[in-house]
Scaffold this motif. Structure first.
Motif, PDB file in Angstrom:
ATOM      1  N   TYR A  66      64.941 -58.463  -9.775  1.00  0.00           N
ATOM      2  CA  TYR A  66      64.592 -59.478 -10.673  1.00  0.00           C
ATOM      3  C   TYR A  66      63.781 -58.837 -11.635  1.00  0.00           C
ATOM      4  O   TYR A  66      62.617 -58.098 -11.232  1.00  0.00           O
ATOM      5  CB  TYR A  66      63.886 -60.605  -9.890  1.00  0.00           C
ATOM      6  N   LEU A  67      63.585 -59.160 -13.031  1.00  0.00           N
ATOM      7  CA  LEU A  67      62.795 -58.637 -14.026  1.00  0.00           C
ATOM      8  C   LEU A  67      62.280 -59.821 -14.441  1.00  0.00           C
ATOM      9  O   LEU A  67      62.997 -60.720 -15.112  1.00  0.00           O
ATOM     10  CB  LEU A  67      63.600 -58.041 -15.006  1.00  0.00           C
ATOM     11  N   GLY A  68      61.092 -59.827 -14.774  1.00  0.00           N
ATOM     12  CA  GLY A  68      60.332 -61.170 -15.313  1.00  0.00           C
ATOM     13  C   GLY A  68      60.053 -60.802 -16.816  1.00  0.00           C
ATOM     14  O   GLY A  68      60.581 -60.066 -17.171  1.00  0.00           O
ATOM     15  N   ARG A  69      59.718 -61.778 -17.294  1.00  0.00           N
ATOM     16  CA  ARG A  69      59.593 -61.887 -18.820  1.00  0.00           C
ATOM     17  C   ARG A  69      58.592 -60.794 -19.327  1.00  0.00           C
ATOM     18  O   ARG A  69      57.682 -60.264 -18.576  1.00  0.00           O
ATOM     19  CB  ARG A  69      58.891 -63.195 -19.480  1.00  0.00           C
ATOM     20  N   ARG A  70      58.826 -60.128 -20.246  1.00  0.00           N
ATOM     21  CA  ARG A  70      57.909 -58.723 -20.721  1.00  0.00           C
ATOM     22  C   ARG A  70      58.270 -58.684 -22.160  1.00  0.00           C
ATOM     23  O   ARG A  70      59.136 -59.097 -22.761  1.00  0.00           O
ATOM     24  CB  ARG A  70      58.652 -57.594 -20.014  1.00  0.00           C
ATOM     25  N   ARG A  71      57.504 -57.924 -22.548  1.00  0.00           N
ATOM     26  CA  ARG A  71      56.974 -57.442 -24.153  1.00  0.00           C
ATOM     27  C   ARG A  71      57.523 -56.118 -24.185  1.00  0.00           C
ATOM     28  O   ARG A  71      57.240 -55.333 -23.427  1.00  0.00           O
ATOM     29  CB  ARG A  71      55.864 -57.566 -24.737  1.00  0.00           C
ATOM     30  N   GLN A  72      58.401 -55.771 -25.280  1.00  0.00           N
ATOM     31  CA  GLN A  72      58.661 -54.458 -25.393  1.00  0.00           C
ATOM     32  C   GLN A  72      59.041 -54.038 -26.847  1.00  0.00           C
ATOM     33  O   GLN A  72      59.275 -54.805 -27.722  1.00  0.00           O
ATOM     34  CB  GLN A  72      60.181 -54.090 -24.701  1.00  0.00           C
ATOM     35  N   VAL A  73      58.765 -52.818 -27.391  1.00  0.00           N
ATOM     36  CA  VAL A  73      59.002 -52.573 -28.723  1.00  0.00           C
ATOM     37  C   VAL A  73      60.822 -52.040 -28.862  1.00  0.00           C
ATOM     38  O   VAL A  73      61.086 -51.233 -28.250  1.00  0.00           O
ATOM     39  CB  VAL A  73      57.976 -51.198 -29.141  1.00  0.00           C
ATOM     40  N   VAL A  74      61.123 -52.644 -29.754  1.00  0.00           N
ATOM     41  CA  VAL A  74      62.557 -52.530 -30.267  1.00  0.00           C
ATOM     42  C   VAL A  74      62.592 -51.584 -31.438  1.00  0.00           C
ATOM     43  O   VAL A  74      61.884 -52.116 -32.582  1.00  0.00           O
ATOM     44  CB  VAL A  74      63.344 -53.552 -30.211  1.00  0.00           C
ATOM     45  N   THR A  75      63.244 -50.726 -31.562  1.00  0.00           N
ATOM     46  CA  THR A  75      63.412 -49.679 -32.696  1.00  0.00           C
ATOM     47  C   THR A  75      64.930 -50.080 -33.170  1.00  0.00           C
ATOM     48  O   THR A  75      65.891 -49.555 -32.617  1.00  0.00           O
ATOM     49  CB  THR A  75      63.089 -48.267 -32.615  1.00  0.00           C
ATOM     50  N   ILE A  76      65.034 -50.612 -34.521  1.00  0.00           N
ATOM     51  CA  ILE A  76      66.264 -50.873 -35.305  1.00  0.00           C
ATOM     52  C   ILE A  76      66.395 -49.913 -36.342  1.00  0.00           C
ATOM     53  O   ILE A  76      65.617 -49.911 -37.288  1.00  0.00           O
ATOM     54  CB  ILE A  76      66.476 -52.291 -35.426  1.00  0.00           C
ATOM     55  N   PRO A  77      67.506 -49.330 -36.378  1.00  0.00           N
ATOM     56  CA  PRO A  77      67.857 -48.293 -37.526  1.00  0.00           C
ATOM     57  C   PRO A  77      68.270 -49.113 -38.672  1.00  0.00           C
ATOM     58  O   PRO A  77      69.213 -49.705 -38.447  1.00  0.00           O
ATOM     59  CB  PRO A  77      68.777 -47.363 -36.895  1.00  0.00           C
ATOM     60  N   ILE A  78      67.652 -48.888 -40.022  1.00  0.00           N
ATOM     61  CA  ILE A  78      68.089 -49.565 -41.081  1.00  0.00           C
ATOM     62  C   ILE A  78      69.000 -48.693 -41.928  1.00  0.00           C
ATOM     63  O   ILE A  78      70.010 -49.084 -42.328  1.00  0.00           O
ATOM     64  CB  ILE A  78      66.878 -49.792 -41.976  1.00  0.00           C
TER      65      ILE A  78
END
Length: 441
Positions: A66-78
């Motif tokens: 089980y993984l609860g709600r979490r914040r994470q940084v997402v990197t998207i290549p433009i």
């Protein structure tokens, strides 16, 4: 009436021979407990052996993450040169999976485990010899209680014979009084003597019951069972002389199970030191494991080519430094070896003393038995003379009574001394470890 009750009780009693008593004595509660100690030691040996055999483990089951709600940084290549970075909040989620694994481990070299197995085997031998010691002790006690019962039976017969002689003396005194040859006091004295003899018979019956109870309980039979010791035939022959002391000492050194057990205890202590010192030497082991996992039960069975892992290897373990624990344990094991050696040496000295003491007791009892036989013959002759004097009117009931008591006492002493010879002989045999030659190694 009391004599009739005694006879009835003896007729209802269960006869038991000396050989039956010896066999049952080796199977009483104490001896059986010692045999169970042997069974425990044998299972300990199996446990020690198990560490050297392959160890196989199988595991299977589901798992849930089980993984609860979490914040994470997402990197998207433009583009090839630019990226967009955003902080996002993900929702909670669950993931289930199924797994099965099969592992194998095998000791290749471990000196400590091999020494543990050897120690367990030596301990089995030591416990077996200790069990023999306990069985011998139980058998000797059964023999002693058997002879105590037989002595009570024989003493009862002597006292009944004394009462019979007192009845005959009363009849003679009464006849002589009626004939005017003795006074009334002679008849009264003879009647009192008869009463005292009958009291002695009743009191001896109490001792007989006590001896029956002691023998029955020791043989693990009901305490209410009436036992009758069968004549072992010791009064039909003269007691054989004691064997030479040196022969008895030699037999004790060669056959006494206690000495063998103590020698093996020394060896157990030596092997404990070897087990501890095994930590100085590297240990080598082999291990292998196969595992299969899947996210769903369907693919778990149908897609066997996916989710498989296998690992294996040989491991060498060497304790380079453990805070001097091995040194301390080795020193302690050395002290235990010395204690075991001292115990063996002291027990060997005590055993020689036990044999010498038992040998001297047997010699003394044989000599006493011969003297008691001579005394009994003299007392019988004295009673015959006293009865003849009384019939002739030259003696008194007091003289006859004195002669009767001397005969009774000499017969009781003869019985006691002859039984003591047999008990002393078996005690010497037990001290030399030859009570049951089949147990000697």
């Amino acid at each position: 009436m009391n004599a009739l009750l005694v006879v009835t009780a003896l007729l209802a009693a269960t006869p038991i021979t000396l050989e039956e008593t010896r066999a049952l004595g080796r199977k009483n509660t104490q001896a059986l407990q010692a045999q169970l100690d042997v069974a425990v030691a044998q299972q300990d040996e199996r446990v020690a052996r198990s560490s050297l055999l392959p160890q196989v483990q199988f595991n299977v089951g589901p798992s849930l993450n089980y993984l609860g709600r979490r914040r994470q940084v997402v990197t998207i290549p433009i583009s090839d040169t630019e990226v967009l970075t955003r902080e996002v909040e993900s929702s909670s989620n669950t993931a289930d999976s199924y797994f099965a694994s099969l592992g194998l481990s095998q000791v290749i070299f471990n000196r400590g485990l091999w020494k543990q197995l050897e120690q367990a085997g030596v301990n089995v031998d030591a416990v077996q010899n200790q069990s023999i010691e306990e069985a011998d002790t139980s058998e000797l006690e059964a023999i002693r209680r058997f002879f105590s019962l037989y002595l009570s039976q024989a003493n009862l017969e002597v006292l009944k014979a004394t009462a019979t002689r007192s009845e005959e003396q009363l009849e003679r005194a009464r006849a002589l009084f009626l004939a005017g040859r003795v006074g009334k006091t002679e008849e009264i004295a003879a009647e009192v003597n008869l009463g005292n003899d009958r009291i002695n018979v009743v009191q001896r019956q109490n001792q007989l019951v006590a001896d029956q109870v002691q023998l029955a309980v020791w043989l693990a039979r009901p305490g209410t069972e009436l036992l009758q010791a069968v004549d072992p035939g010791v009064f039909q022959t003269e007691p054989a002389p004691a064997p030479p002391l040196e022969d008895s000492l030699k037999q004790a050194r060669e056959h006494r199970a206690l000495l063998r057990a103590l020698v093996q205890r020394v060896r157990v202590a030596e092997l404990q030191r070897a087990i501890v010192q095994g930590d100085y030497i590297p240990r080598v082991g082999l291990s292998a494991q196969y595992a299969h996992t899947s996210q769903d039960l369907g693919p778990f069975f149908s897609e066997a080519r996916l989710g498989n892992t296998f690992n294996g290897g040989i491991t060498l373990t060497w304790d380079l430094f453990n805070g001097f624990v091995t040194d301390a344990q080795s020193a302690r094991a050395q002290a235990n070896i010395r204690k075991a050696e001292l115990t063996f040496a002291q027990t060997a000295r005590e055993l020689e003393a036990e044999v010498r003491r038992a040998h001297q007791v047997l010699d003394g009892q044989i000599a006493s038995s011969k003297l008691a036989t001579t005394n009994r013959a003299a007392a019988a002759q004295g009673l015959l003379l006293a009865e003849e004097r009384f019939r002739a009117g030259a003696g008194s009931t007091l003289e006859v009574r004195d002669a009767q008591l001397k005969l009774t006492q000499s017969e009781l002493v003869l019985l006691q001394s002859r039984i003591d010879v047999e008990i002393a002989r078996y005690a010497l045999i037990r001290a030399t470890g030859t009570l049951n030659p089949g147990d000697s190694q």
